[in-house]
Design a protein around this motif. Structure first.
Motif, mmCIF file in Angstrom:
data_model
loop_
_atom_site.group_PDB
_atom_site.id
_atom_site.type_symbol
_atom_site.label_atom_id
_atom_site.label_comp_id
_atom_site.label_asym_id
_atom_site.label_seq_id
_atom_site.Cartn_x
_atom_site.Cartn_y
_atom_site.Cartn_z
ATOM 1 N N LYS A 186 118.117 44.757 45.528
ATOM 2 C CA LYS A 186 119.117 44.645 46.607
ATOM 3 C C LYS A 186 118.451 44.937 47.958
ATOM 4 N N ALA A 187 117.560 45.926 47.997
ATOM 5 C CA ALA A 187 116.858 46.250 49.253
ATOM 6 C C ALA A 187 116.077 45.027 49.727
ATOM 7 N N SER A 188 115.398 44.388 48.777
ATOM 8 C CA SER A 188 114.604 43.217 49.132
ATOM 9 C C SER A 188 115.493 42.109 49.693
ATOM 10 N N SER A 189 116.651 41.910 49.065
ATOM 11 C CA SER A 189 117.550 40.852 49.564
ATOM 12 C C SER A 189 118.062 41.210 50.962
ATOM 13 N N ASP A 190 118.339 42.488 51.208
ATOM 14 C CA ASP A 190 118.795 42.906 52.552
ATOM 15 C C ASP A 190 117.709 42.569 53.592
ATOM 16 N N HIS A 191 116.440 42.842 53.223
ATOM 17 C CA HIS A 191 115.336 42.562 54.160
ATOM 18 C C HIS A 191 115.247 41.067 54.465
ATOM 19 N N PHE A 192 115.428 40.241 53.430
ATOM 20 C CA PHE A 192 115.379 38.792 53.667
ATOM 21 C C PHE A 192 116.498 38.350 54.621
#
Ligand code: NAD
Ligand code: TYD
Length: 376
Positions: A186-192
Motif C-alpha cells: 500500500k505504501a508503494s502504491s501511495d508513492h506511485f
C-alpha cells in the motif's frame, strides 16, 4: 460526472458505491471489480438495478482493459479501493499483494493519464482519489492510557477520547515505515499516486484511514470473524496477548469522509481519517462477546471460554492511532456514530444476515480458514 469506483464489491467499496449511487442520481457510477474471494455482488443487491449504476468485472492489472473502460464510460473521476487487504494473507503470499496493490494501481494511473491526456480539457475537472491505510506509517509505542482530548466537538465522538494508549499519533507528515507485505504494497502504491501528481500533474488525492468495521466485512477480519465464531461456539483466536491497539471507525463514516474529500479535498493533499477510537484487541473482543451473547439471549459470560490465545502474527504492529484533525479543521468531517452504537449495529447486522455470512463461509473459505489457523 462518470465515476469509476474500483473494488466496489468489497467491504468499504460497497458502502461507497451505495452512498454515491443513492446520493447522486445525476452521476453514473461504474463499479469495477475482479470479484476475488473478497468481492461479493450480494453486498450491492439493494442498488444493482439503479439506472445510474453499472458493474464491470475486470482486473485492474489489465492495462488494455483499463484503457477501454476509461474511454467507453468517459471516466472523469476515480475512487480507487481495489486491493488485496488482509495482512495475514500478505504474509503467506506477498506476490499477489505486489501485483494487485502496486502494479494494479500503476496500471490505473497510467490509464487515467493516457485517456485524459487526449482530451481538450486534459485534467480540468478530473480527479484520481486513492484510498489507503494508516498501516503505511508503521507502529506506535504503547504506553498507559493518556486521557487525550478528542478534537471532535460532538457528543458522539468526544466520548471516545479516553481510549488513548500513547501520546504519539500518525499525522499526514509522519514518515512511512511499513512492516507487513500488505502495508509495504500500500505504501508503494501511495508513492506511485503522488509521483503521478508530481511528475505529470495528474490531479490526485490520497487518504489514509484507520481500521474499519461494520456490515459486509469479509469474515477473515477480526470483528466479523469473532461474531461468526461466537455464533457457532468456535474458538476465538487472539494473537499474542491481545495487547495490540487498533483505532476503529464505522465504515459508513469512512464512506462519508470519502464523499466529502472526493468533492471538496484539495488536489495533491493527503488526509488522515480516523475517529480517535483506540481499543486494545482483548478489550474490544470482550465487548463483542458481551454484545453477541446479549443479542442472542445468552447469559453474560456464556462465550468467554471461547477466547483462545494463539501464536502471534509475524511482525504484528503494536499500535495504530490516527490524528484526523486536519480533516476536521479543513473540511469539517466528524464521525457520526459513537463506538458503542456502531458495535451494536454491526453485531445486529451480522446476526440478522446469517445467510450472507453462511454463503461466504461455506466451501473454499472453510478450507482456507482451517489451513490458516492449523499452525497456530
Ligand atoms: P476488501 O478486501 O473487502 O475488498 C477489496 C475489493 O477489491 C474486493 O471486492 C476485490 O474483489 C477487489 N479486487 C481485489 N483485487 C482486484 C483486482 N486485481 N482488480 C479488481 N478488483 C480487485 O477490502 P476493504 O477492506 O474494503 O478495503 C478497500 C480499500 O480500503 C483497500 O485499498 C484497503 O487497503 C483500504 N483500507 C481498508 C481498511 C480496512 O479496515 N478494511 C482501512 C483503511 C484502508
Ligand atoms: P485485522 O482485522 O486483521 O486488521 P489489521 O491487521 O489490518 O489491523 O486484525 C485486527 C487486530 O486483531 C490485529 O491486531 C490482529 C488481531 N487479530 C486477532 O487477534 N485474531 C484474529 O483472528 C484476527 C483476524 C486478527
Amino acid at each position: 460526472m462518470n465515476i469509476l469506483i474500483t473494488g466496489g464489491a468489497g467491504f468499504i467499496g460497497s458502502h461507497v458505491v451505495r452512498l454515491f449511487v443513492n446520493k447522486y442520481p445525476e452521476y453514473h457510477i461504474v463499479n469495477l471489480d475482479k470479484l476475488t474471494y473478497a468481492g461479493n455482488l450480494a453486498n450491492l443487491k439493494d442498488i444493482e438495478d439503479k439506472p445510474n449504476y453499472t458493474f464491470v468485472k475486470a482486473d485492474i492489472c489489465d492495462f488494455e482493459r483499463m484503457l477501454e473502460i476509461f474511454k467507453q464510460y468517459s471516466i472523469d473521476g476515480v475512487i480507487h479501493l481495489a486491493a488485496e487487504s488482509h495482512v495475514d494473507r500478505s504474509i503467506k503470499d506477498p506476490f499477489t499483494f505486489a501485483r494487485t496493490n502496486v502494479m494494479g494501481t500503476l496500471s490505473l494511473l497510467q490509464a487515467a493519464k493516457a485517456t485524459w491526456d487526449e482530451l481538450p480539457e486534459r485534467y480540468e475537472g478530473k480527479r484520481f482519489y486513492h484510498i489507503s491505510t494508516d498501516e503505511v506509517y508503521g507502529a506506535l509505542e504503547l504506553t498507559d492510557p493518556q486521557g487525550i482530548e478528542s478534537p471532535f466537538a460532538t457528543k458522539a465522538s468526544s466520548a471516545l477520547h479516553h481510549h488513548a494508549y500513547g501520546r504519539e499519533y500518525f499525522l499526514e507528515t509522519t514518515k512511512y515505515n511499513p512492516h507487513s507485505p500488505y502495508s509495504a504494497s500500500k505504501a508503494s502504491s501511495d508513492h506511485f499516486v503522488r509521483a503521478f501528481h508530481d511528475t505529470y500533474g495528474l490531479p490526485t488525492i490520497v487518504t489514509n484511514c484507520s481500521n474499519n468495521y461494520g456490515p459486509y466485512q469479509f469474515p477473515e477480519k477480526l470483528i466479523p470473524l469473532f461474531i461468526n465464531n461466537i455464533r457457532h461456539g468456535k474458538p476465538l483466536p487472539v494473537y499474542g496477548k491481545g495487547e495490540n491497539v487498533r483505532d476503529w471507525l464505522y465504515v459508513v463514516d469512512h464512506a462519508r469522509a470519502i464523499d466529502l474529500i472526493f468533492h471538496k479535498g484539495k488536489i495533491a493533499e493527503t488526509y488522515n481519517i480516523g475517529g480517535f477510537n483506540e481499543w486494545k484487541n482483548i478489550d474490544l473482543i470482550r465487548v463483542i462477546i458481551k454484545t453477541v451473547d446479549r443479542l442472542l439471549g445468552n447469559a453474560e459470560g456464556t462465550s468467554d471460554h471461547l477466547i483462545t490465545y494463539v501464536t502471534d502474527r509475524a511482525g504484528h504492529d503494536l499500535r495504530y492511532a490516527i490524528d484526523s484533525s486536519k480533516l476536521k479543521n479543513e473540511l469539517g468531517w466528524e464521525p457520526s456514530l459513537q463506538f458503542e452504537e456502531g458495535i451494536e449495529k454491526t453485531v445486529r447486522w451480522y446476526l440478522d444476515n446469517q445467510e450472507w455470512m453462511d454463503n461466504i463461509t461455506s466451501g473454499d473459505y472453510e478450507k482456507y480458514y482451517e489451513e490458516m489457523y492449523s499452525g497456530r
